[in-house]
Design a protein around this motif. Structure first.
Motif, short mmCIF file in Angstrom:
data_model
loop_
_atom_site.label_atom_id
_atom_site.label_comp_id
_atom_site.label_asym_id
_atom_site.label_seq_id
_atom_site.Cartn_x
_atom_site.Cartn_y
_atom_site.Cartn_z
N THR A 613 0.84 -1.19 0.00
CA THR A 613 0.00 0.00 0.00
C THR A 613 0.88 1.24 0.00
O THR A 613 2.06 1.19 0.35
CB THR A 613 -0.89 0.01 1.25
OG1 THR A 613 -0.04 -0.03 2.40
CG2 THR A 613 -1.80 -1.20 1.26
N GLY A 614 0.29 2.36 -0.37
CA GLY A 614 1.02 3.62 -0.32
C GLY A 614 0.06 4.79 -0.23
O GLY A 614 -0.95 4.83 -0.94
N THR A 615 0.36 5.70 0.68
CA THR A 615 -0.43 6.91 0.83
C THR A 615 0.55 8.07 0.94
O THR A 615 1.42 8.06 1.81
CB THR A 615 -1.33 6.87 2.06
OG1 THR A 615 -2.11 5.67 2.02
CG2 THR A 615 -2.25 8.07 2.11
N SER A 616 0.43 9.05 0.07
CA SER A 616 1.40 10.14 0.04
C SER A 616 1.05 11.21 1.06
O SER A 616 0.04 11.13 1.78
CB SER A 616 1.45 10.77 -1.36
OG SER A 616 0.26 11.47 -1.63
N ASN A 617 1.89 12.22 1.12
CA ASN A 617 1.73 13.31 2.08
C ASN A 617 0.35 13.95 1.92
O ASN A 617 -0.10 14.27 0.83
CB ASN A 617 2.84 14.34 1.84
CG ASN A 617 2.85 15.42 2.90
OD1 ASN A 617 2.57 15.17 4.06
ND2 ASN A 617 3.18 16.63 2.48
N ALA A 622 -3.13 7.74 -3.35
CA ALA A 622 -3.27 6.43 -2.72
C ALA A 622 -2.91 5.36 -3.74
O ALA A 622 -3.37 5.41 -4.89
CB ALA A 622 -4.69 6.23 -2.21
N TRP A 623 -2.09 4.39 -3.32
CA TRP A 623 -1.55 3.37 -4.23
C TRP A 623 -1.78 1.97 -3.66
O TRP A 623 -1.80 1.77 -2.45
CB TRP A 623 -0.04 3.52 -4.40
CG TRP A 623 0.46 4.83 -4.92
CD1 TRP A 623 0.51 6.02 -4.26
CD2 TRP A 623 1.03 5.07 -6.21
NE1 TRP A 623 1.07 6.98 -5.05
CE2 TRP A 623 1.40 6.44 -6.25
CE3 TRP A 623 1.27 4.27 -7.33
CZ2 TRP A 623 2.00 7.01 -7.37
CZ3 TRP A 623 1.86 4.84 -8.44
CH2 TRP A 623 2.22 6.19 -8.48
N PHE A 624 -1.90 1.03 -4.57
CA PHE A 624 -1.66 -0.36 -4.24
C PHE A 624 -1.03 -1.02 -5.46
O PHE A 624 -1.61 -1.00 -6.56
CB PHE A 624 -2.94 -1.12 -3.85
CG PHE A 624 -2.61 -2.49 -3.31
CD1 PHE A 624 -2.36 -2.67 -1.97
CD2 PHE A 624 -2.48 -3.58 -4.16
CE1 PHE A 624 -2.00 -3.91 -1.46
CE2 PHE A 624 -2.13 -4.83 -3.66
CZ PHE A 624 -1.88 -4.99 -2.31
N TRP A 636 -3.52 3.40 -8.90
CA TRP A 636 -3.34 4.73 -8.28
C TRP A 636 -4.70 5.40 -8.20
O TRP A 636 -5.55 5.24 -9.10
CB TRP A 636 -2.40 5.60 -9.11
CG TRP A 636 -2.46 7.05 -8.70
CD1 TRP A 636 -1.74 7.65 -7.72
CD2 TRP A 636 -3.33 8.07 -9.24
NE1 TRP A 636 -2.08 8.97 -7.61
CE2 TRP A 636 -3.05 9.26 -8.52
CE3 TRP A 636 -4.30 8.08 -10.22
CZ2 TRP A 636 -3.72 10.45 -8.79
CZ3 TRP A 636 -4.98 9.26 -10.48
CH2 TRP A 636 -4.68 10.44 -9.79
N MET A 637 -4.89 6.18 -7.16
CA MET A 637 -6.13 6.94 -7.01
C MET A 637 -5.82 8.31 -6.43
O MET A 637 -4.94 8.45 -5.57
CB MET A 637 -7.09 6.18 -6.09
CG MET A 637 -8.49 6.77 -6.02
SD MET A 637 -9.62 5.72 -5.08
CE MET A 637 -11.15 6.64 -5.29
N PRO A 654 -7.99 1.76 -3.40
CA PRO A 654 -7.04 1.20 -4.38
C PRO A 654 -6.84 -0.31 -4.21
O PRO A 654 -6.77 -1.05 -5.21
CB PRO A 654 -5.75 1.97 -4.10
CG PRO A 654 -6.22 3.27 -3.54
CD PRO A 654 -7.42 2.92 -2.70
N ALA A 655 -6.76 -0.78 -2.96
CA ALA A 655 -6.63 -2.22 -2.74
C ALA A 655 -7.88 -2.96 -3.21
O ALA A 655 -7.78 -4.08 -3.74
CB ALA A 655 -6.36 -2.50 -1.26
#
Length: 722
Positions: A613-617, A622-624, A636-637, A654-655
């Motif tokens: 998973t990924g969530t930016s600043n 938001a990523w998966f 990506w969202m 995203p997930a």
């Protein structure tokens, strides 16, 4: 008794004259006597003057008009003759495209997209379907075979309609014959000159403009064409050069584009669709608006019936059975993918080269449908109405072959912004696998530990920096497995600094992150930007055992008429980045993210999956990104304007999009285990000792070169700890 010599004449009747006068009398009687003027005119000199002036005026008008008409005819003949001698042979006028065409085939060899100016080949008025020929005549110029190139009646009618509708006399309806339209398609014989026009679009626009002088030139050119070519030749040029929407130039290209059949095989309803495009090819294209195209086709069928080109039965049948698009035209899949492939072509092979190109691509239509269906399902059921949030999906094989691509919420489109390839966004925690890849490459074990605790660093020029975990909590000593699966920030920063952020940046770059990575401790938190395609390709390198991949969509490219590929595969597996064992251990760690950590919503029901998973600043992105043994997929969202997402993290929507896409993608595929190494747990909990980069790094680099030494080192560490 008779008396002889009595002196009396014979008893003979006098010569009858039937009432006619003697000749002299008749001559005198037939002499004309001057007709006397009316008493008024004779007595009124002014009336005589007016009568003389009036008759003299009309004699002058007749003399001047006849002389001017003669001069005009001579001038027109000279002008027409001048154009006539410049007209090329008929055979040179069939293909009038400004650029070449590209036909794209999916991995199964089926056409899924077209780009550039499609030209299916030259046709003639006799070789196309008679229904198409008659449909064009019925709608565009029903008196084509009887006029001399111009239709005064048509022009007068068009001017009257334009004026009645509040337009200028030459605006709107043109009243042009097919010959005049063909002259316009030929740009009145003027060829494109880059020194005169900045672009070919400007050249074409200039050719299509309407003005009085332009109309006059068009008429002269049309008259010359009528002298040079036969009626069938003019109609053939028109059928080959007319734009018919969706990039198709000419009847053959349109028939293939919309119905996957030659122009000679069109039935009445299909012919009506194509003929109807001539008035507004872009807006009426059936691939753009099929209902509107059918409505226009109904009008064409009515005109054909009224003019005797169709019987009542034929017209009724065509209206009852409107034309349907071919499977390829109906699908309209892979628009984002096709746009991306076109952007990757070298200059000598793209549409600007004016060549017709065929490209065999890596697109899998089944996976493309899976990705599009997943996008639509989640946004229809999980995203609130009116949201402007966007998303993108990429699915590829472990070797970098891109199988599906969706560049935005709206599917089945092309020529729009592609968020999968063109958007560069902060990766957030989706970047962390490259930190742990670097550590594993240098000899770290997934079971090595690091302390998650309040942490500050003094950054030269910026002062003290005290990062936090997303949850604002701290977990104390954790293994690298736990740090990754729970996406803890403090451990990631510590490991990045211990192994060297320069090495982390190098590993990420070698895996395919083509962005400039920041050289600050915040590198570990994914503050640098990357595209979704780059991130998905980088994870493909982890799946394939640690070798980089260059995502690619072209398998081969050929020029039309030449079977020898001009371009082969553009991409694939590259150089090794990390050891295969290190990559397999990282797969194990990423599997824990899905099975036990922040990515549980991506968990698949019937097979192993791994990802991050990924969530930016400020939750702007938001990523998966993850994989199974078969495919790698990235999601990506976010918002195009960087508006923060509300309540969305990489482990959320995203997930879920990733899960939905991969469930659909794996339908019918047998489960396969992930290619991972499950490391042995240490015998005893190692004593907490800081990892010294200066002491450990050379030893672990030596381990990379010497497998035996690495094994011994690992054994000693398992026994005695760090």
């Amino acid at each position: 008794m008779s008396e002889k010599g009595s002196g009396k004449g014979r008893l003979v009747a006098d010569r009858r004259t039937s009432g006619r006068k003697p000749a002299a009398a008749r001559k005198s009687a037939t002499k004309k006597t001057p007709r006397k003027r009316s008493s008024k005119t004779a007595r009124n000199p002014l009336a005589r003057v007016i009568l003389w002036v009036w008759s003299s005026f009309w004699r002058l008008i007749w003399v001047v008009t006849s002389r001017l008409a003669l001069v005009a005819a001579l001038v027109l003949a000279v002008l027409v003759g001048g154009v006539y001698v410049t007209l090329p042979d008929y055979a040179k006028l069939t293909d009038g495209r400004a650029q070449g065409s590209v036909t794209l085939y999916d991995r199964d060899g089926r056409v899924f997209a077209w780009r550039g100016d499609q030209f299916g080949g030259a046709v003639t008025a006799d070789s196309v379907s008679p229904y198409l020929k008659n449909a064009v005549l019925a709608t565009e110029d029903k008196r084509f075979y009887s006029h001399f190139g111009l239709s005064p009646r048509g022009i007068a009618s068009a001017v009257r309609i334009n004026l009645r509708e509040g337009r200028g006399p030459l605006s709107g309806h043109g009243g042009s014959t097919i010959t005049q339209q063909t002259a316009k398609l030929l740009c009145l014989g003027v060829e494109y000159d880059p020194e005169v026009w900045d672009t070919e679009a400007a050249y074409i626009s200039d050719c299509r403009r309407s003005s009085l002088s332009r109309k006059a030139k068009e008429a002269i050119y049309a008259l010359a064409m009528e002298l040079k070519y036969s009626k069938d030749e003019i109609l053939s040029i028109y059928l080959n050069r007319a734009y018919m929407g969706a990039g198709a130039f000419g009847a053959e290209a349109a028939a293939q584009r919309y119905f996957a059949k030659p122009a000679s095989a069109l039935n009445p309803s299909e012919a009506a669709i194509i003929a109807g495009l001539l008035t507004a090819p872009s807006s009426l294209a059936p691939t753009n608006d099929l209902d509107r195209s059918h409505a226009r086709a109904a009008t064409v069928l009515r005109l054909m019936e009224e003019q005797g080109f169709l019987t009542d039965t034929q017209a009724a049948t065509a209206r009852a059975q409107p034309a349907t698009l071919s499977e390829a035209a109906e699908r309209r899949t892979g628009g984002y993918f096709a746009d991306w492939v076109m952007d990757t072509l070298p200059p000598f092979a793209d549409i600007g080269s004016r060549q017709d190109v065929s490209i065999r691509t890596t697109l899998d239509p089944r996976l493309q449908r899976a990705a599009e269906g997943a996008m639509q399902e989640i946004f229809n059921t999980k995203v609130k109405a009116g949201s402007k949030a966007q998303a993108a999906i990429v699915i590829m094989s472990a070797d970098g072959a891109v199988r599906a691509m969706v560049g935005g919420r709206k599917t089945g489109v092309s020529g729009v912004f592609n968020r999968a390839t063109q958007a560069r966004r902060q990766t957030g925690s989706a970047f962390k696998p490259f930190i742990y890849a670097t550590a594993l490459e240098l000899g770290y074990s997934p079971y090595d530990t690091v302390v998650d605790e309040p942490f500050c660093m003094n950054i030269p020029g910026s002062g003290e920096w005290c990062p936090k975990n997303y949850t604002r909590n701290f977990s104390g000593r954790v293994t690298l497995i736990d740090a990754l699966k729970r996406s803890l920030n403090i451990p990631a920063i510590k490991i990045s600094e211990q192994v060297g952020r320069d090495l982390v940046a190098r590993v990420a770059t070698d895996f395919g992150i083509d962005s400039t990575l920041v050289d600050t401790p915040s590198l570990a938190l994914g503050v640098s930007e990357a595209s979704l395609l780059e991130m998905t390709g980088a994870f493909a390198g982890i799946l394939n055992g640690g070798s980089s991949v260059a995502p690619y969509g072209v398998d081969n490219l050929t020029i039309k008429g030449d079977d020898e590929p001009l371009i082969g595969r553009r991409g694939g597996v590259g150089e090794r980045v990390i050891r295969e064992d290190a990559a397999r251990e990282l797969v194990f760690m990423l599997e824990k993210v899905v099975s036990e950590g922040t990515g549980t919503r991506a968990r698949l029901p019937d097979r192993e999956a791994a990802g991050k998973t990924g969530t930016s600043n400020e939750q702007r992105d938001a990523w998966f990104v993850g994989f199974t043994a078969d495919y790698v997929a990235g999601v990506w969202m976010g918002y195009d304007d960087n508006t923060p997402l509300s309540g969305v993290t990489g482990g959320g929507l995203p997930a879920e999009i990733w899960h939905e896409a991969m469930v659909r993608a794996h339908q019918g595929l047998p489960p396969r285990p992930l290619p991972m190494i499950v490391p042995d747990r240490p015998v005893a909990e190692p004593a907490p000792q800081p990892v010294q980069r200066q002491q450990q790094q050379p030893q672990r680099r030596q381990q990379q070169r010497d497998p035996v030494a690495g094994f011994v080192d690992q054994l000693l560490r398992d026994i005695f700890g760090n």
